[in-house]
Design an enzyme around this catalytic site. Structure first.
Site, PDB file in Angstrom:
ATOM      1  N   LEU A  83       0.611  -1.301   0.278  1.00 16.37           N
ATOM      2  CA  LEU A  83       0.041   0.321  -0.297  1.00 16.37           C
ATOM      3  C   LEU A  83       0.757   1.178  -0.571  1.00 16.37           C
ATOM      4  CD1 LEU A  83      -3.156   1.312   0.475  1.00 16.37           C
ATOM      5  CD2 LEU A  83      -1.798   1.474   2.862  1.00 16.37           C
ATOM      6  N   CYS A  84       0.123   2.190  -1.033  1.00 18.09           N
ATOM      7  CA  CYS A  84       1.410   3.645  -0.529  1.00 18.09           C
ATOM      8  C   CYS A  84      -0.014   4.757  -0.726  1.00 18.09           C
ATOM      9  CB  CYS A  84       2.273   3.640  -1.630  1.00 18.09           C
ATOM     10  SG  CYS A  84       1.481   3.826  -3.372  1.00 18.09           S
ATOM     11  N   ALA A  85       0.558   5.816  -0.870  1.00 13.30           N
ATOM     12  CA  ALA A  85      -0.581   7.343  -1.134  1.00 13.30           C
ATOM     13  C   ALA A  85      -1.067   7.176  -2.591  1.00 13.30           C
ATOM     14  CB  ALA A  85       0.261   8.343  -0.980  1.00 13.30           C
ATOM     15  N   MET A 111      -4.289   4.623  -1.322  1.00  4.66           N
ATOM     16  CA  MET A 111      -4.576   5.276  -0.289  1.00  4.66           C
ATOM     17  C   MET A 111      -6.305   6.002  -1.070  1.00  4.66           C
ATOM     18  SD  MET A 111      -4.731   4.274   2.536  1.00  4.66           S
ATOM     19  CE  MET A 111      -5.173   4.877   3.759  1.00  4.66           C
TER      20      MET A 111
END
Ligand SMILES: [Fe+2]
Length: 398
Positions: A83-85, A111
């Site tokens: 997961l990242c932005a 996200m």
């Protein structure tokens, strides 16, 4: 990006969509979440499945600076999602892990995609009600925002839509219904409403009450306190939605009573708290109005009335049925602010409980009153979870 259509293309990294992943995390399927955002982003906004998810946090830049040491922090033999932005740096980490012999999947859109994802949950109605209508709670999980779609006799009313208006159009079409009206419970401060754009696109009436001191810069079809809006009829069934003016969270806040039983309260009453009355700088005045609304304006409604709010504090508030809701009599008994014996005590309680205001709330209110803003700005303002309740108790959610 690894995708390339050419002959020598690097194969695309494995990805998983939020809509596919979240139900699996909700079921507690033992997936390991590797969050590669920086510390501040990781602390500020988390994925919140309904069961706790094992998370390893190793920032992207750690992988760059100390690749072997960072890879060693990722357990082997697990199903790993990264997961990242926005899904960009996580894609590179998936590549890096693959080279080290650790298979993983990139959470597509990161996200940002989590913040957009809408999960429709059908509210379980009594059998006689189900024959006449459907009530859907649309859970924007990343922000803990709730909107609603009511379907009866080939027509649909949408309440508090997020700005992804195509989703509501597609959803109504799937249900074989035409959206005939769009309602907002209030001028939202935490997210940009899709109400005006949805109504404009479809050429149907839009309602929101801004209340005293606010100038709405977009067309609204007014609805009076107590007015009934009829929905359906095409297929021989119809239901009524009653407009109930419930000022306090904002001066114009309005609740909608669906078929005499299901009360869409907006940010007036949540299942574990009440709406914060402090966002206009009039906590005393708005707080007193909210106390009056909760104690007097909603006093005549039967205890069996089901409260369906516009927000929740955390996944613990999602019921076994997947719905965020509560019986009015129970909420009268259990919501701490509802226990206040006087307006003074109530105002003191909410004043003491409020947290920081939602990020960029003043800008978001302006947009919801009709001011223009770029898509880029709106996306930036909407990052993060809502902070609409007066109390912070359950906000951690997990
Ligand atoms: Fe609100």
């Amino acid at each position: 990006m690894a995708q390339d259509a050419g002959d020598n293309a690097v194969p695309p990294v494995p990805t998983v969509e939020v809509g596919e992943l979240l139900p699996r995390l909700d079921r507690g399927e033992g997936i390991l979440l590797l969050d590669v955002r920086n510390d501040e982003e990781h602390e500020g906004w988390k994925v919140e499945p309904r069961r706790p998810v094992e998370t390893v946090h190793v920032p992207y830049f750690d992988f760059i600076e100390d690749t072997d040491g960072s890879i060693a922090k990722v357990p082997r033999g697990r199903e790993v999602v990264v997961l990242c932005a926005q899904g960009g740096s996580s894609e590179m980490i998936v590549d890096m892990l693959g080279e080290a012999g650790i298979p993983s999947k990139n959470i597509k859109g990161g996200m940002i995609a989590y913040g957009l994802y809408l999960e429709p949950v059908r509210v379980p109605l009594a059998a006689a009600e189900t024959a006449r209508y459907e009530l859907w709670q649309v859970n924007r999980r990343g922000k803990a925002c709730l909107s609603y779609v009511i379907v009866s006799g080939g027509e649909a009313v949408v309440v508090d839509p997020s700005r992804y208006i195509e989703w509501y159009q597609g959803f109504a079409a799937e249900r074989g219904a035409r959206i005939v009206r769009v309602l907002d419970t209030h001028v939202h401060a935490d997210h940009v409403s899709g109400g005006p754009a949805l109504a404009r696109t479809l050429g149907v009436p839009y309602f929101v009450a801004a209340g005293e001191g606010f100038e709405l810069r977009q067309p609204v079809t007014p609805l009076a306190d107590g007015q009934q809006v009829r929905l359906g009829g095409e297929k021989g069934v119809s239901i009524d939605v009653r407009v109930i003016s419930t000022p306090g969270h904002t001066p114009g806040s309005t609740s909608f009573l669906v078929d005499g039983t299901y009360l869409l309260t907006g940010d007036t009453l949540f299942v574990a708290s009440v709406g914060r009355p402090d966002l206009g700088g009039h906590v005393e005045e708005w707080g007193r109005a909210l106390f009056d609304t909760l104690k007097r304006r909603l006093a005549d409604l039967p205890g069996a009335t089901r409260v369906l709010p516009a927000h929740y504090g955390g996944v613990a508030e999602i019921s076994a049925e997947g719905v965020v809701w509560g019986r009015l009599d129970e909420l009268r008994r259990t919501v701490p602010e509802m226990q206040a014996a006087s307006a003074d005590a109530f105002v003191d309680a909410v004043r003491g409980a409020v947290k920081d205001p939602p990020k960029a709330y003043a800008e978001i209110i302006k947009v919801n009153l009709g001011a223009p803003a770029t898509e880029e700005k709106i996306a930036e303002w909407e990052l993060g979870k809502n902070q609409c309740a007066a109390a912070a108790k359950k906000a951690a959610g997990a």
